[in-house]
Design an enzyme around this catalytic site. Sequence first.
Site, mmCIF file in Angstrom:
data_model
loop_
_atom_site.group_PDB
_atom_site.id
_atom_site.type_symbol
_atom_site.label_atom_id
_atom_site.label_comp_id
_atom_site.label_asym_id
_atom_site.label_seq_id
_atom_site.Cartn_x
_atom_site.Cartn_y
_atom_site.Cartn_z
ATOM 1 C CD GLU A 44 -45.377 18.615 0.132
ATOM 2 O OE1 GLU A 44 -45.863 17.926 1.029
ATOM 3 O OE2 GLU A 44 -44.491 18.195 -0.647
ATOM 4 C CE LYS A 111 -47.614 14.701 0.974
ATOM 5 N NZ LYS A 111 -46.279 15.273 1.264
ATOM 6 C CB CYS A 163 -45.074 15.648 -2.412
ATOM 7 S SG CYS A 163 -43.293 15.283 -2.387
ATOM 8 C CG ASN A 420 -8.021 10.918 18.716
ATOM 9 O OD1 ASN A 420 -8.004 10.743 17.500
ATOM 10 N ND2 ASN A 420 -8.740 10.166 19.534
ATOM 11 C CB THR A 444 -12.844 18.047 6.169
ATOM 12 O OG1 THR A 444 -12.145 17.602 7.329
ATOM 13 C CG2 THR A 444 -12.494 19.507 5.903
#
Length: 612
Positions: A44, A111, A163, A420, A444
């Site tokens: 697609e 589609k 799809c 902090n 992270t």
Amino acid sequence: MAAIKIAGATVNQTPLDWKGNFNRIQDAIVQAKSKQVEILCFPELAITGYGSEDLFLSYWYPQKALAQLGNLIPYCTEITVAVGLPVRIQDKVYNTVAVIENAKLKGFVAKQFMAIDGVHYEFRWFTPWQANQVIDLEFQGEKIPFGDMTFRHKDIHYGFEICEDAWRGEARPGYRLCERKVDLIFNPSASHFAMKKSAERRELIEFSSETFDTYYCYVNLLGNEAGRMIFDGEILLGKSGILLARNQLLSFHDFQLLTFELEEKEQGIAPIESKELEFVQASSLALFDYLRKSKSSGFVLSLSGGADSSTIAVLVAEMVRRGFAELGLELFVKKLGIVFSPKTENPEKELVGELLTTAYQGTQNSSDDTFNSAKALAESLGAKFYSWTIDEEVNSYTQKIEAAIGRKLTWEQDDITLQNIQARSRSPIIWMLANLGNALLLSTSNRSEGDVGYATMDGDTSGSISPIAAVDKHFLLHWLHWAEKNLNRPGLSFVNSLTPTAELRPLERTQTDEKDLMPYAIIVEIERLAIRDRRSPMDVFLILKEELEIEESVLKDYIKKFFRLWSRNQWKRERLAPSFHLDEFNVDPKTWYRFPILSGGYTEELEQLDQF
């Protein structure tokens, strides 16, 4: 029906990379023709890439896609090629597949159903096509059929579900294709990767091929196309409810070609991998594509010695290991656009050192355990490793504030502030290291911390990308033990012996993540119901009190804490660095779960919970 050879070609595309996208499609066609393929199906929106976002809404972008299609047609001699692209007709844009037979455009299939759940937002850009409707579209001076149609090749009658079309139950186009007695259905897709999703696709192909009594061929996009979504490049063939072929997923190559004979026999089925291995494969490819497509030279990581940063360090090393193994050193380095001449007998480990720079940024609250964990892991992977302390910077900021407000800061009165400032003081210097090397800074944060805001904005959330922001901490802790053994990463033995902690309070206060929050296993259960399933606080309680062996008053406290922290911290989730979608859901408001930044915070709902 004569036996013919067909193929699916998955391609790693990039929005606005017109030349690259064209060349990858062309190269796949050349390879398919060399293998005597008669019908070749691309995914697609292969010409533009699926992740083009609001470019689809412009007038010029679909027009250029059509021009690219025109350029492609002459390369399609002696083969039939189906390729996806957007087509604008007046004020509406359609998601289509163009079918080219022996260098002649035969028609466009549009589609019929738009994906509007989770990471998909197709109604913003595309208009669904009506079943059984066919019009003429002017293209290069000819009228080309456009809409809901089927095609023939020799005595093969074939059609398409694009799809989402295939996921709409009894409304899906496949039932009408069955009534038209097609022999083959292609499903060109841009289906995002999620761990354990392949099993669902296999069920779809088996069900479809049996229900419609056809060959069913599924072809997905490949790679981290535009930054967040990852496509796994899955290609499947089924017939009579049986899977006949499946490729290896998440390739580092520009494209993969999988050929099939239209015969009811098994033609090579790659196994579905474990969730743990899927996580490695998808993250590795996503990091590789992000690095090369952003034209960056490497990664920088603040390596704390804890679970999150250690996970990311291993994923970068796995990117090198897997890319090196699949592409070979020369091609891997060439695709990254870097210069590398190995000087040792271990070029893989040496290349990790070229691409990954880490730093341990300690304070007076850091322990020897985490320092040793970070150092040992970096050395085992081959990453560059620096270490320094930031106490001087923390003290400077603290003293300035104390002078301004006229009092000393204390842990009893100023706990969050003092935590902090340590996290934030790490950010400027690690950014310097990234800037020096034209590198991407890796954030992270994980999904569990994103749920409850257990992260310092402009501190540990700083970064260019956040690779694990869509993955829960409970899984990550399990995965690290799995990776130590199954990926042969002995450097993880140190982190796997530690209890997760932010190490922002004095050591004598014995800070741990789960003491600050709640057990990560409980967060996973609450978010599964509250965020994935969109349940109310009362629903969450009623379900979990039956599923978990936990005192009801404690469970209520956990649920209240989750919803309060969730509501309070939406602004943090709005500012998270781009993250990879890796699981069945995530908390990124740009891709999966939108929530008001300001709200009543479930006040009435939590009061009802108290009264129950």
